[in-house]
Design an enzyme around this catalytic site. Structure first.
Site, short mmCIF file in Angstrom:
data_model
loop_
_atom_site.label_atom_id
_atom_site.label_comp_id
_atom_site.label_asym_id
_atom_site.label_seq_id
_atom_site.Cartn_x
_atom_site.Cartn_y
_atom_site.Cartn_z
N GLU A 335 0.82 -1.22 0.00
CA GLU A 335 0.00 0.00 0.00
C GLU A 335 0.85 1.27 0.00
OE1 GLU A 335 -2.30 -1.07 3.37
OE2 GLU A 335 -3.63 -2.38 2.23
N ASP A 359 -0.57 -5.84 9.09
CA ASP A 359 -1.57 -5.06 9.82
C ASP A 359 -1.49 -5.47 11.28
OD1 ASP A 359 -2.51 -3.94 7.51
OD2 ASP A 359 -4.49 -4.88 7.57
#
Length: 588
Positions: A335, A359
């Site tokens: 990302e 994450d």
């Protein structure tokens, strides 16, 4: 050819001739040689070569000799200095005054000559001039003829050298953004001032259409592509397709997607570091690459809504092998989270090992685990744990299938063997991506990290008005009972790579509980490295002038420049903030 950054060793000496200096020449120069030998025999560059040291052309007793040493170091790509002495020297006359590289001074703890007195004097000069320096002073008195480096001194010398080399390895390299901001994630809003002023790096950017341009125009090595296709069919296990029936692609469509993601990997790599083969094919400009030490790929949403996602590319760039064999890993951020990319980069340069990008997904309390599974947590998991899971990509080294002394590890590529590569592949599958999230398809990476590995989770954040701040959490990976793992994993996306992590608690601050660690984490991502390297990270952060707002490193292991103590000795966190703010970024 680009030189490796080197450590400069400066033997300083009492400048008085007619007996004093002459009696100290051999001992002083031997100290320098012993430090150089320690560093070169212990530390390696990311390519596996021993770290190089440069010793001053003579001992340094007066300013002309300090200047001669400085000139040699400028020509030798020296990124940091270590001054050594067994005796009194003339402080500000013999010090290195380069303001943009780290400095350390080892003053020999002996009674015959006042090495400690010089250490205190020159550190005072460093503080007065605003040029930070690390002070190294052995705990125990040594005999004058003792040539051994005490263990506590070794530890500080090596900690300093590892961190200093990281600053040198980053300098004059680039962060390459492939795409732009992903889904409004703050870390993918790339801040060029941070990279330039704190890390000495530049920023480069390409649009994601560069991937399709290179595919359409054949700007990749076709022979490597054919070889890669054969290797992938032989070694990569396609996982279970969990998509809704109407979203499942045909066998032919999946075959095309495998071709696509392999090309994505090759193009992503070539964008970062170039590829001389492209010049042979007539693509001289593309062959050069972007001199990128770290990169990130936006992916979501504009790319992944239309094309196969970047999971395979990201996974194998961060992994230490591919169809070309075992090699050093790249540092590549999902990302385009540049701040997590930098966190990974710090970890990598300190350890030479690949990094887990994840994450920081869920805090599981003991009560919640028992309610959901009926299982009572015990051991390192007793206080609860964090679920670390990236949305489809992760270095295969994160499986923990490599071993050292029979225990799971993540280790440098030069220690890796083919049996460990095969174990990583056998314990990983690549299910078709969840097309509700990734409409263009692709293939995710699915594995479970082995338990009982010491790891450190790191995150760099940007705080308006302050600048960058660093968070560090040392702890261990966990191995839950299989049924417990499946129950918890199936509540998220079982097609993604999972690491169960228990941070080490201290009973205070952000480490009162695992919940507090989660609650104080500064962003949605973390960079996880093998080993407890929090102390090294704190040293590196102080060199870059980045304060640490959260860590669980024992106070006795914290090693910062001596003038940090002049900002206060009781509240080290506040002193760190004040020192970093006053001194400003290393490269400004």
């Amino acid at each position: 050819m680009i030189q490796h950054p080197r450590i400069g060793i400066r033997p300083t000496i009492d400048g008085r001739r007619q007996g004093v200096r002459e009696s100290l020449e051999v001992q002083t120069m031997n100290m320098a040689k012993s430090v150089a030998d320690l560093i070169s025999s212990t530390l390696k560059y990311p390519d596996g070569e021993p770290v190089e040291c440069v010793i001053s052309p003579s001992t340094i007793g007066r300013v002309p000799e300090a200047a001669a040493s400085h000139e040699l170091f400028k020509k030798s790509n020296v990124c940091a200095t270590i001054t050594v002495t067994p005796c009194w020297c003339y402080g500000s006359e013999t010090m290195d005054m380069s303001p943009d590289i780290p400095h350390a001074i080892w003053g020999f703890n002996g009674t015959e000559r006042p090495g400690a007195v010089y250490l205190a004097a020159v550190l005072a000069s460093h503080a007065q001039k605003g040029i930070p320096a690390f002070g190294i002073y052995g705990r125990d008195v040594q005999e004058a003829n003792d040539t051994d480096i005490p263990e506590d001194v070794k530890e500080k010398l090596l900690r300093y050298a590892r961190a200093a080399l990281a600053t040198g390895l980053m300098r004059d390299t680039a962060y390459l953004s492939m795409g732009s901001v992903s889904m409004g994630i703050g870390g993918s809003i790339v801040n060029p001032d941070f990279f330039q002023e704190y890390l000495g790096m530049r920023n480069e950017s390409v649009d994601m259409t560069e991937f399709t341009r290179r595919m359409d125009r054949g700007i990749y090595d076709p022979e490597e592509f054919e070889r890669a296709m054969v290797w992938v069919k032989e070694h990569i296990k396609e996982g279970v397709d969990r998509n809704r029936e109407d979203l499942i692609l045909s066998k032919e469509e999946k075959e095309k997607q495998w071709e696509f993601v392999i090309k994505m990997f090759m193009i992503g790599r070539d964008l970062m570091v170039g590829n001389p083969r492209l010049a042979e094919l007539g693509f001289e400009e593309e062959a050069v690459g972007h001199h990128a030490l770290v990169a990130g790929f936006q992916g979501q949403r504009q790319w992944t809504d239309h094309f196969p996602n970047g999971d395979f590319m990201e996974t194998f760039l961060n992994t230490q092998f591919d169809w070309n064999g075992i090699r050093k890993p790249f540092v590549f951020a999902t990302e385009n989270d540049s701040l997590n990319g930098v966190s990974m980069l710090f970890n990598y340069l300190l350890t030479n090992t690949p990094q887990i990008f994840a994450d920081v997904r869920t805090y599981w309390s003991p009560e919640a685990v028992e309610r959901v599974t009926g299982y009572t947590l015990e051991g390192r998991a007793a206080a609860g744990f964090l679920h670390l899971i990236n949305s489809g990509s992760c270095t295969l080294d994160g499986t923990g299938q490599a071993t050292r002394d029979g225990k799971p590890v993540m280790k440098p590529f030069w220690e890796l063997d083919e049996s460990e590569v095969q174990a990583m592949l056998e314990n990983t599958d690549f299910p078709p991506a969840n097309r509700e999230y990734f409409r263009g398809g692709g293939f995710s990476t699915r594995f479970l990290t082995k338990g009982d590995m010491p790891v450190t989770m790191v995150r760099l954040n940007l705080l308006k008005g302050v600048g960058p701040v660093l968070q560090i959490a040392e702890g261990y990976t966990l191995e839950l009972p299989e049924d417990v793992h499946h129950t918890l994993d199936n509540r998220t996306d079982p097609g993604w790579p999972t690491t169960w992590f228990a941070p080490r608690l201290t009973g205070k601050g952000a480490f009162k509980s695992v919940y507090d660690v989660m609650n104080n984490w500064g962003a949605n991502h973390g960079a996880i490295t093998y080993g407890h390297i929090g102390a090294d990270l704190i040293t590196l952060a102080s060199m870059l002038r980045i304060p640490v707002n959260m860590h669980n490193v024992p106070e006795e292991d914290i090693f910062r420049p001596k003038n940090w103590s002049l900002f206060g000795t009781e509240d080290l966190e506040s002193a760190d903030y004040r020192a970093c703010q006053l001194l400003g970024p290393l490269h400004k």
